[in-house]
Design a protein around this motif. Structure first.
Motif, PDB file in Angstrom:
ATOM      1  N   THR A  37       6.787  33.793  60.244  1.00  0.00           N
ATOM      2  CA  THR A  37       5.637  34.680  60.358  1.00  0.00           C
ATOM      3  C   THR A  37       5.010  34.945  58.998  1.00  0.00           C
ATOM      4  N   ILE A  38       5.853  35.154  57.995  1.00  0.00           N
ATOM      5  CA  ILE A  38       5.343  35.453  56.659  1.00  0.00           C
ATOM      6  C   ILE A  38       4.753  34.224  55.994  1.00  0.00           C
ATOM      7  N   VAL A  39       5.493  33.109  56.033  1.00  0.00           N
ATOM      8  CA  VAL A  39       5.038  31.963  55.239  1.00  0.00           C
ATOM      9  C   VAL A  39       3.731  31.378  55.767  1.00  0.00           C
ATOM     10  N   LYS A  40       3.492  31.515  57.053  1.00  0.00           N
ATOM     11  CA  LYS A  40       2.240  31.008  57.599  1.00  0.00           C
ATOM     12  C   LYS A  40       1.039  31.785  57.077  1.00  0.00           C
ATOM     13  N   GLY A  74      14.871  27.249  54.176  1.00  0.00           N
ATOM     14  CA  GLY A  74      14.063  26.040  54.320  1.00  0.00           C
ATOM     15  C   GLY A  74      12.662  26.339  54.820  1.00  0.00           C
ATOM     16  N   VAL A  75      12.562  27.244  55.795  1.00  0.00           N
ATOM     17  CA  VAL A  75      11.240  27.646  56.299  1.00  0.00           C
ATOM     18  C   VAL A  75      10.430  28.305  55.188  1.00  0.00           C
ATOM     19  N   LEU A  76      11.085  29.171  54.432  1.00  0.00           N
ATOM     20  CA  LEU A  76      10.424  29.852  53.324  1.00  0.00           C
ATOM     21  C   LEU A  76       9.935  28.842  52.278  1.00  0.00           C
ATOM     22  N   CYS A  77      10.802  27.925  51.908  1.00  0.00           N
ATOM     23  CA  CYS A  77      10.451  26.956  50.867  1.00  0.00           C
ATOM     24  C   CYS A  77       9.316  26.031  51.306  1.00  0.00           C
ATOM     25  N   GLU A  78       9.294  25.705  52.589  1.00  0.00           N
ATOM     26  CA  GLU A  78       8.213  24.853  53.085  1.00  0.00           C
ATOM     27  C   GLU A  78       6.871  25.549  52.925  1.00  0.00           C
ATOM     28  N   GLY A  79       6.849  26.850  53.192  1.00  0.00           N
ATOM     29  CA  GLY A  79       5.607  27.590  53.004  1.00  0.00           C
ATOM     30  C   GLY A  79       5.223  27.703  51.549  1.00  0.00           C
ATOM     31  N   ILE A  80       6.185  27.972  50.689  1.00  0.00           N
ATOM     32  CA  ILE A  80       5.907  28.119  49.259  1.00  0.00           C
ATOM     33  C   ILE A  80       5.406  26.810  48.658  1.00  0.00           C
ATOM     34  N   SER A  81       5.920  25.698  49.153  1.00  0.00           N
ATOM     35  CA  SER A  81       5.534  24.391  48.594  1.00  0.00           C
ATOM     36  C   SER A  81       4.052  24.092  48.747  1.00  0.00           C
ATOM     37  N   ALA A 100       6.967  19.834  44.960  1.00  0.00           N
ATOM     38  CA  ALA A 100       5.555  19.979  45.324  1.00  0.00           C
ATOM     39  C   ALA A 100       4.808  20.932  44.403  1.00  0.00           C
ATOM     40  N   LEU A 101       5.482  21.469  43.374  1.00  0.00           N
ATOM     41  CA  LEU A 101       4.881  22.495  42.518  1.00  0.00           C
ATOM     42  C   LEU A 101       4.938  22.100  41.037  1.00  0.00           C
ATOM     43  N   PRO A 102       4.365  20.960  40.679  1.00  0.00           N
ATOM     44  CA  PRO A 102       4.450  20.524  39.273  1.00  0.00           C
ATOM     45  C   PRO A 102       3.693  21.423  38.314  1.00  0.00           C
ATOM     46  N   GLN A 103       2.860  22.325  38.848  1.00  0.00           N
ATOM     47  CA  GLN A 103       2.054  23.206  38.001  1.00  0.00           C
ATOM     48  C   GLN A 103       2.820  24.432  37.530  1.00  0.00           C
ATOM     49  N   LEU A 104       4.061  24.624  37.975  1.00  0.00           N
ATOM     50  CA  LEU A 104       4.816  25.824  37.622  1.00  0.00           C
ATOM     51  C   LEU A 104       4.989  25.965  36.113  1.00  0.00           C
TER      52      LEU A 104
END
Length: 346
Positions: free
Chosen positions: A33-36, A60-67, A99-103
């Motif tokens: 619900t949050i990551v969406k 895993g669900v959280l990380c998929e959203g963050i990515s 997926a976050l090379p800009q970090l």
């Protein structure tokens, strides 16, 4: 931080968010619900899950959203004391990082998640490959008692390629399998971080660390010449002797830009007066040092002669603020401030 309404409506103007899952209010499946609804413009995100029913799948669900947050430059993952968390969680974090090379800033804290083993920590290494813009990196594996060189070495071998790093904090407290080979690998990578300004490492109770390991660490520090702040926690490394700490002191003496130093050798019971003598000699070369916290407590052989060189160094640097703990030594005192130290040895 944001309120729940902003989170769940995906407020596009939101750039910074922190949220915690510390009890049963939010079940793992609720992560979806949050990551969406994560705002696509987020630049800073801190997530903390502590002592709750979180699982590897929930992370895993959280990380998929963050990515998917392509503007994110500062991310902190704190997964603390989660009894069901195992190797899947660091693997999920690694996939997210790819997926976050800009970090530019990254924190990973997995303290007390004691099901995590070496394969999981080693998997984090893959997530560091593309983080070439990273300026700040903090990794905490506190009390992961299953973790040793097999898990940590693959991670530290990625550090030398992170040439933009200016701040590096590593906490391996109670990683009982981490030892000299791990510190040798870390030392080789540290030497390549030419812009590093701040370095902190906690090796407390890493029982396999001996003189060889701290020698590698000291030699590496001597080659990172922009260091301004160093924290070395070598507490309760019972096997190290004067030779190892003297190499650390020699390395620190070469860090001529050093301004703030915290050195903890409490409980290293094999040390003699040669150790504080070497520390005092190192201090004499550090003209920019303004703050020094030195803990030599519980080293029963230390006595007054070893402290003389430290006192001389303090006298030569009037701008130095210093605290020295020598409780449970033959000196049996704690000196809070330079005046207390100089008065004692007037």
């Amino acid at each position: 931080g944001a309120d729940l309404t902003q989170i769940l409506t995906g407020d596009p103007g939101l750039t910074e968010m922190a949220f915690e899952v510390t009890d049963n209010v939010l079940k793992p499946e609720g992560m979806g619900t949050i990551v969406k609804a994560l705002a696509p413009g987020l630049r800073k995100l801190r997530v903390m899950c502590a002592g709750n029913p979180m699982t590897d799948d929930g992370v895993g669900v959280l990380c998929e959203g963050i990515s998917k947050l392509q503007h994110l430059v500062d991310a902190t993952f704190q997964i603390l004391s989660c009894k069901e968390i195992a190797d899947g969680t660091p693997k999920n974090i690694a996939e997210c990082l790819k997926a976050l090379p800009q970090l530019e800033a990254l924190g990973i804290n997995l303290a007390y998640c004691q099901k995590i083993a070496n394969p999981g920590i080693a998997a984090l290494a893959d997530g560091l490959d593309n983080l070439k813009s990273l300026v700040v990196l903090k990794i905490c594996l506190y009390n992961l008692v299953k973790i040793g060189n097999d898990g940590i070495v693959p991670v530290v071998k990625k550090l030398g390629a992170l040439r933009s790093l200016q701040t590096l904090h590593l906490n391996f407290f109670w990683c009982s399998g981490f030892g000299d080979d791990g510190l040798a690998a870390l030392g080789a990578e540290l030497q390549q971080l030419v812009d590093l300004r701040e370095f902190s490492i906690n090796l407390k109770d890493c029982g396999k660390v001996g003189d060889d390991g701290v020698t590698h660490l000291g030699q590496a520090l001597g080659k990172v010449n922009k260091l301004q702040r160093v924290v070395l926690d070598l507490q309760w490394l019972r096997s190290i002797q004067d030779a190892g700490v003297m190499e650390v002191a020699k390395g620190l003496a070469a860090a001529v830009e050093l301004q703030d130093l915290n050195l903890n050798i409490s409980g290293c019971g094999k040390l003699s007066d040669a150790t504080p003598t070497s520390i005092g000699n190192a201090m004499k070369t550090l003209s920019k040092l303004t703050r020094f916290n030195l803990d030599m407590s519980f080293c029963p052989e230390l006595d007054l002669p070893g402290v003389a060189d430290i006192v001389d160094a303090v006298k030569a640097n009037p701008g130095l603020a210093i605290d020295v703990n020598m409780e449970r030594t033959k000196v049996a005192k704690k000196f809070s401030g330079r005046d207390a130290l100089l008065t004692e040895f007037a």
